[in-house]
Write a protein that holds these residues in place. Structure first.
Motif, PDB file in Angstrom:
ATOM      1  N   THR A 239       1.622 -54.936 -49.886  1.00 41.27           N
ATOM      2  CA  THR A 239       2.276 -54.772 -51.181  1.00 41.27           C
ATOM      3  C   THR A 239       3.469 -53.837 -51.048  1.00 41.27           C
ATOM      4  OG1 THR A 239       0.179 -55.152 -52.299  1.00 41.27           O
ATOM      5  CG2 THR A 239       1.937 -54.137 -53.589  1.00 41.27           C
TER       6      THR A 239
ATOM      7  N   ARG B 221       5.360 -52.723 -56.461  1.00 44.17           N
ATOM      8  CA  ARG B 221       4.210 -52.718 -57.369  1.00 44.17           C
ATOM      9  C   ARG B 221       4.676 -52.157 -58.706  1.00 44.17           C
ATOM     10  NH1 ARG B 221       0.721 -49.519 -54.426  1.00 44.17           N
ATOM     11  NH2 ARG B 221      -0.422 -51.280 -53.547  1.00 44.17           N
TER      12      ARG B 221
ATOM     13  N   GLN C 168       4.700 -58.990 -52.200  1.00 41.84           N
ATOM     14  CA  GLN C 168       3.892 -58.772 -51.003  1.00 41.84           C
ATOM     15  C   GLN C 168       4.508 -59.566 -49.852  1.00 41.84           C
ATOM     16  OE1 GLN C 168       0.062 -60.155 -52.585  1.00 41.84           O
ATOM     17  NE2 GLN C 168      -0.566 -58.018 -52.762  1.00 41.84           N
TER      18      GLN C 168
ATOM     19  N   GLN D 153       5.370 -57.562 -58.725  1.00 42.85           N
ATOM     20  CA  GLN D 153       4.713 -57.241 -57.453  1.00 42.85           C
ATOM     21  C   GLN D 153       5.351 -58.116 -56.377  1.00 42.85           C
ATOM     22  OE1 GLN D 153       0.186 -56.783 -56.663  1.00 42.85           O
ATOM     23  NE2 GLN D 153       0.648 -58.879 -56.063  1.00 42.85           N
TER      24      GLN D 153
END
Lengths: 157, 157
Positions: free
Chosen positions: B144, B147, B132, B130
């Motif tokens: 985000t 993912r 961000q 992930q």
């Protein structure tokens, strides 16, 4: 590479970083399952503790509720203040001691008591157990300025 | 407060931070007992992974040897790139894939293969699961960018 700073200078510089207006820390906590969490948060410095305020449902708040240990990085990655701390006070915001919130609001510029969702916040007072400060490799020696919750004696008074 | 950046701009800005010369990350790991560790380390970005090089006896290396999860913060505390990653390759330095070390050395300006204690280092290739990126509160929505190990589709192409 600059010459390593003497103890007194490092301590003064570290305090300047801890007391700077709008100071932030990278706050590392761990879940009981051993998953690391990291997030930048504003801090307040009371003179001997760091105040954190974060949503009660956040991973940081949940981790600190389960275990009091926290490691915080302040300053730049090449002008580091690294604090290993322990939560000594924890309260939801409406019940948190006013001096903690006053210190936090004065330094961060944000008073969570004024926030529309104030009741969702949790307040943590973190007492440093160890504090280290270094800039470059030649400052790794002598980087521990506070140990076992007490400032170390100046090795070169 | 500046207007929130669109997806494409955030992604470009995040990649600029990941590929910057001498980029550092705040690297958070956890021990199996649930103690968080945090340290700033230089990174190399290969195009789809982050390369870390650290002493094998360090807490970071020991934590990553026991469990592959790591969370890295890059950029400033108010211009954050936050990566949750997993170690996909781990090797002692003499046995580490050359492309990883080449990427690391080119970006960091430090080639650990030239170090007198090269054999003491461990090399980790961290694949982002992930990613961000955010600056202010108005960028928490849409933060985000990657993912389940894949860049998300641009919500506003």
């Amino acid at each position: 590479m600059a010459a390593p700073r003497p103890y007194g200078q490092r301590r003064a510089d570290a305090l300047a970083i801890l007391t700077a207006p709008a100071a932030d820390a990278w706050v590392a906590t761990a879940s009981s399952e051993g998953t690391a969490y990291l997030v930048p948060l504003s801090i307040g410095w009371t003179g001997d503790s760091i105040v954190l305020v974060t949503l009660r449902r956040s991973p940081t708040a949940r981790n600190l509720a389960a275990a009091p240990g926290v490691r915080l990085g302040l300053g730049g990655t090449r002008d580091v203040v690294m604090v290993d701390g322990e939560v000594v006070t924890e309260a939801d915001l409406p019940n948190a001691p006013a001096p903690l919130l006053d210190a936090f609001a004065a330094q961060s510029g944000w008073d969570p008591r004024q926030d529309s969702n104030a009741a969702d916040y949790q307040v943590f007072e973190v007492r440093p157990v160890q504090l280290q400060a270094w800039r470059e490799a030649n400052e790794l020696r002598g980087r521990t300025l506070l140990r076992d919750s007490a400032w170390v004696d100046d090795p070169e008074p």
